[in-house]
Write an enzyme that holds these catalytic residues in place. Structure first.
Site, short mmCIF file in Angstrom:
data_model
loop_
_atom_site.label_atom_id
_atom_site.label_comp_id
_atom_site.label_asym_id
_atom_site.label_seq_id
_atom_site.Cartn_x
_atom_site.Cartn_y
_atom_site.Cartn_z
CG ASP A 88 6.42 6.24 -4.67
OD1 ASP A 88 6.75 7.18 -3.87
OD2 ASP A 88 5.81 5.12 -4.25
CD GLU A 153 5.22 7.28 1.50
OE1 GLU A 153 4.94 7.59 2.96
OE2 GLU A 153 4.44 7.12 0.76
N1 BES Z 1 1.55 11.08 2.43
C1 BES Z 1 1.15 10.00 3.00
C2 BES Z 1 1.27 10.07 4.53
C3 BES Z 1 -0.01 10.73 5.01
C4 BES Z 1 -1.10 9.92 5.25
C5 BES Z 1 0.25 11.81 5.84
C6 BES Z 1 -2.29 10.64 5.79
C7 BES Z 1 -0.98 12.32 6.47
C8 BES Z 1 -2.14 11.80 6.31
C9 BES Z 1 2.01 8.87 2.51
O1 BES Z 1 2.31 8.82 1.37
C10 BES Z 1 1.25 7.44 2.74
O2 BES Z 1 0.14 7.26 2.14
N2 BES Z 1 1.88 6.81 3.58
C11 BES Z 1 1.60 5.36 3.73
C12 BES Z 1 2.68 4.58 4.33
C13 BES Z 1 2.73 3.08 4.32
C14 BES Z 1 2.58 2.64 2.82
C15 BES Z 1 3.66 2.47 5.02
C16 BES Z 1 0.28 5.24 4.59
O3 BES Z 1 0.26 6.14 5.53
O4 BES Z 1 -0.48 4.47 4.18
ZN ZN Z 2 2.80 10.68 0.44
#
Ligand code: BES
Ligand code: ZN
Length: 457
Positions: A88, A153
């Protein structure tokens, strides 16, 4: 490995063609209008895994978006790898800031531009192609492999933990591989060993029944926008510390060893400031920028809405004010406990002249790994061969909630081998994936399977 690596090199163009097909599917999980597209993306993943040579491929429906599971088990004595990723993507707005359409992948200067190019379609794709390269060159996989690819996710994985809980046998593995983070910098591959957690709220303040004339009523009537501003302002002190009582109780202090390691990383404050267009950085006093990003919690306002925001001027007293707020959490803060503390505090700060409603949105636990697991050594070797450079070890400020679940429910460590870049524009307009890193990522993934088979796990 020579044949496998040669095969990968010979197939670059086909990989781009297939990844483009994946990127053209607008699988925005938060938007009900894209529901069908999210399903199409799940089907695309299933087809990829089938074609890569998985012996079982299944799409599990959930109450939200489906979970794709696949496996190829080669030998009980060999280690089992669980690859996690998400198909997604985030919404595309503001669409007018994209230089090419978000769902029409376009290559410019060695970068592939599209929503999801880095987060996470392009990254999860490298692990489809590494397995395929072994199997299409007449080899068996060096390890048992399982894939768990979800479609929620970006909305906090609401149906993933229950799925893992009820499918622990199916998902049994020795280690998880996750490529959903960024490298430290261009030319500096990295392994991420820590993630922040999250707790997210919507706050709604209600004053009078309806908006009122600010002349006829102003002076006697509470203004929810003003009260909300006061509440939000009270959340941090002058030193940038969060004022919620007991908020820091469980924050693990940085070890001297980690502090020294952070200081050795090639972080340049002025380049960082320049890249985001700021004259000065802000945040908690007494902490370096990397500490503030990776090992200190935050409180942020993600959105604010109240009163008249259209063109021109309108003399009005708003009846309502709304804020979306969230806290990034660090080990050993517990999202539920912090959510309780926050709710108590925000109620205590709210005057009786307004009505407050708090809504808990998604959350996730923070995570930090021990650095001496054999799988991390295997990943270090794999990156060295795939990128031609030794990786650095870093933490991340973002969250991938399932990583803590893997540790808790499946009792396995995770290797976070991200091939994105800090300027990849994830969640923003003009998201992109560097193609050199993409190809090096496929090679590293193949080397990892080989290294893992010899890791003694
Ligand atoms: N790929 C990201 C996680 C990430 C963010 C890794 C910044 C490295 C640096 C992931 O898809 C994401 O955005 N996760 C969300 C999780 C939340 C919705 C619980 C986030 O970090 O905001
Ligand atoms: Zn991600």
């Amino acid at each position: 490995m020579k044949k496998v690596i040669e095969y990968i090199q010979e197939n670059h163009d086909r990989y781009i063609g297939e990844l483009n097909e994946f990127l053209r599917i607008p699988s925005v999980s938060t938007d009900p209008e894209h529901h069908e597209a999210v399903k199409t993306a799940a089907e695309f993943v299933a087809k990829q895994l089938q074609e890569a040579g998985m012996t079982t491929v299944e799409i599990f429906p959930t109450e939200g978006h489906p979970i794709v599971y696949a496996e190829r088990l080669v030998e009980a004595a060999k280690p089992t790898l669980l690859v996690y990723g998400h198909y997604d993507v985030q919404p595309v707005d503001p669409i007018e800031l994209w230089e090419s359409a978000p769902f029409e992948p376009t290559i410019r200067n060695g970068e592939l531009y599209a929503r999801g190019a880095a987060d996470d379609k392009g990254q999860v794709f490298i692990h489809f192609k590494s397995a395929e390269a072994f199997l299409n060159t007449g080899r068996q996989l060096p390890v048992n492999i399982k894939y768990l690819i979800e479609g929620e996710e970006e909305i906090g994985s609401p149906h993933l933990d229950p799925f893992i809980e009820t499918h622990q046998d199916l998902l049994k593995a020795d280690v998880a591989m996750v490529s959903d983070t960024a490298m430290f910098a261009h030319g500096v591959p990295s392994i991420c060993y820590g993630l922040r957690g999250l707790t997210y709220f919507q706050l709604d303040l209600q004053g009078a029944h309806t908006d009122l004339h600010s002349g006829s009523f102003g002076g006697t009537v509470v203004n929810p926008a003003f009260e909300l501003s006061k509440i939000l302002t009270a959340m941090k002190d002058e030193a940038g510390r969060i004022t919620i009582p007991h908020f820091y109780d469980d924050v693990r202090e940085l070890t001297e060893r980690e502090r020294a390691e952070f200081a050795r990383l090639p972080f340049d404050e002025s380049t960082y400031k320049q890249a985001i267009g700021l004259k000065e950085l802000s945040g908690e006093e007494g902490c370096t920028p990397l500490e503030r990003l990776w090992v200190r919690p935050t409180f942020e306002i993600n959105g604010l809405e109240s009163g008249f925001t259209g063109k021109g001027a309108k003399t009005v007293l708003p009846a309502k004010a709304m804020a979306k707020v969230s806290m990034r959490l660090v080990p050993d803060q517990d999202p539920d406990k912090i959510a309780d503390l926050f709710e108590d505090y925000v109620h205590a700060l709210t005057p009786s002249s307004v009505h407050l409603e708090t809504t808990r949105m998604h959350g996730g636990k923070p995570w930090v790994a021990s650095l001496d697991h054999p799988a991390l050594k295997a990943a270090t070797q794999a990156i060295k061969k795939g990128f031609g450079k030794e990786p650095v070890f870093q933490r991340e400020g973002g969250s991938i909630p399932v990583v803590a679940t893997f540790a808790e429910l499946l009792n396995i460590p995770s290797v976070l081998m991200g091939i994105g870049l800090p300027d990849e524009n994830a969640h923003a307009p003009n998201e992109k994936l560097n193609l050199d890193n993409f190809y090096a990522g496929i090679k590293s993934s193949a080397y990892f399977l080989d290294e893992l088979s010899r890791s003694g796990l």
